[in-house]
Design an enzyme around this catalytic site. Structure first.
Site, PDB file in Angstrom:
ATOM      1  N   GLU A  67      -2.455 -12.971   0.214  1.00  0.00           N
ATOM      2  CA  GLU A  67      -3.575 -13.206   1.128  1.00  0.00           C
ATOM      3  C   GLU A  67      -3.831 -14.710   1.268  1.00  0.00           C
ATOM      4  OE1 GLU A  67      -7.013 -11.027   0.000  1.00  0.00           O
ATOM      5  OE2 GLU A  67      -8.090 -11.513   1.851  1.00  0.00           O
ATOM      6  N   ARG A  76       3.185  -4.345 -15.443  1.00  0.00           N
ATOM      7  CA  ARG A  76       2.952  -2.917 -15.665  1.00  0.00           C
ATOM      8  C   ARG A  76       4.141  -2.087 -15.217  1.00  0.00           C
ATOM      9  NH1 ARG A  76      -1.477  -5.239 -14.198  1.00  0.00           N
ATOM     10  NH2 ARG A  76      -1.055  -4.803 -12.012  1.00  0.00           N
TER      11      ARG A  76
END
Ligand code: AMP
Length: 172
Positions: A96, A59
């Site tokens: 994560e 994006r």
């Protein structure tokens, strides 16, 4: 700013449970608003001698390429592993769970370049920090980071202390 905020679509639990995805495609589909967004993200860097604008897959490309044209600069794609066709240099960064990697063409920029980094969203800042190190590996100077949306509660801005930083919309 309301013009931009009203055209951001919140998608709960995408791409995984607990994430509220900031979907910017409604802005990309409105020509006038899209043009004003590109202009507003370029504004703080107009007099900074930017020679290249680097966008972060995918994006980030939709904003970085028109910002590059707005600043009379070139465009550099920063991509996930194995996507760029020529020789690359890479930077690992921590997610994560596990790690990921960003790559740039070895000849994309050099010591004579002044590079503006662009992305749509900064969350934890891991992506932006890796992109910063990547561009610095080429010998270029990073003149700033221009991001459309900052998710301030994730403290991503703190990962980029040494570069001028501009976020258009900040969500606390
Ligand atoms: P981070 O490395 O955590 O700062 O994540 C930033 C990258 O993930 C950017 O390239 C964003 O496009 C994407 N991203 C992270 N969180 C979101 C979100 N809530 N909505 C849209 N994109 C996101």
């Amino acid at each position: 700013m309301d013009e931009f905020a009203s055209l951001i679509r919140d998608i709960p639990d995408f791409p995984e449970p607990g994430v509220v995805f900031k979907d910017i495609t409604p802005i990309l589909g409105h020509a006038d608003t899209f043009a004003r967004l590109v202009s507003a993200m370029a504004d703080p860097f107009r007099d900074k001698g930017v020679t290249q604008v680097a966008g972060i897959e995918a994006r980030g490309f939709t904003l970085a390429a028109p910002i590059a044209l707005e600043l009379n600069a070139g465009f550099i794609p920063i991509r996930k592993p194995g996507k760029l066709p020529f020789k690359t240099v890479g930077e690992e960064y921590t997610l994560e769970y596990g790690t990921d990697r960003l790559e740039i063409h070895v000849d994309a920029a050099g010591p004579s370049d002044r590079v503006l980094l662009v992305d749509d969203v900064i969350a934890t800042g891991g992506t932006a920090a890796a992109a910063l190190r990547l561009v610095q590996q080429t010998g270029a100077e990073v003149v700033g980071f221009s991001v459309f949306i900052e998710l301030a509660f994730l403290n991503g801005k703190g990962t980029l202390p040494e570069v001028p930083y501009h976020a258009l919309l900040v969500y606390d």
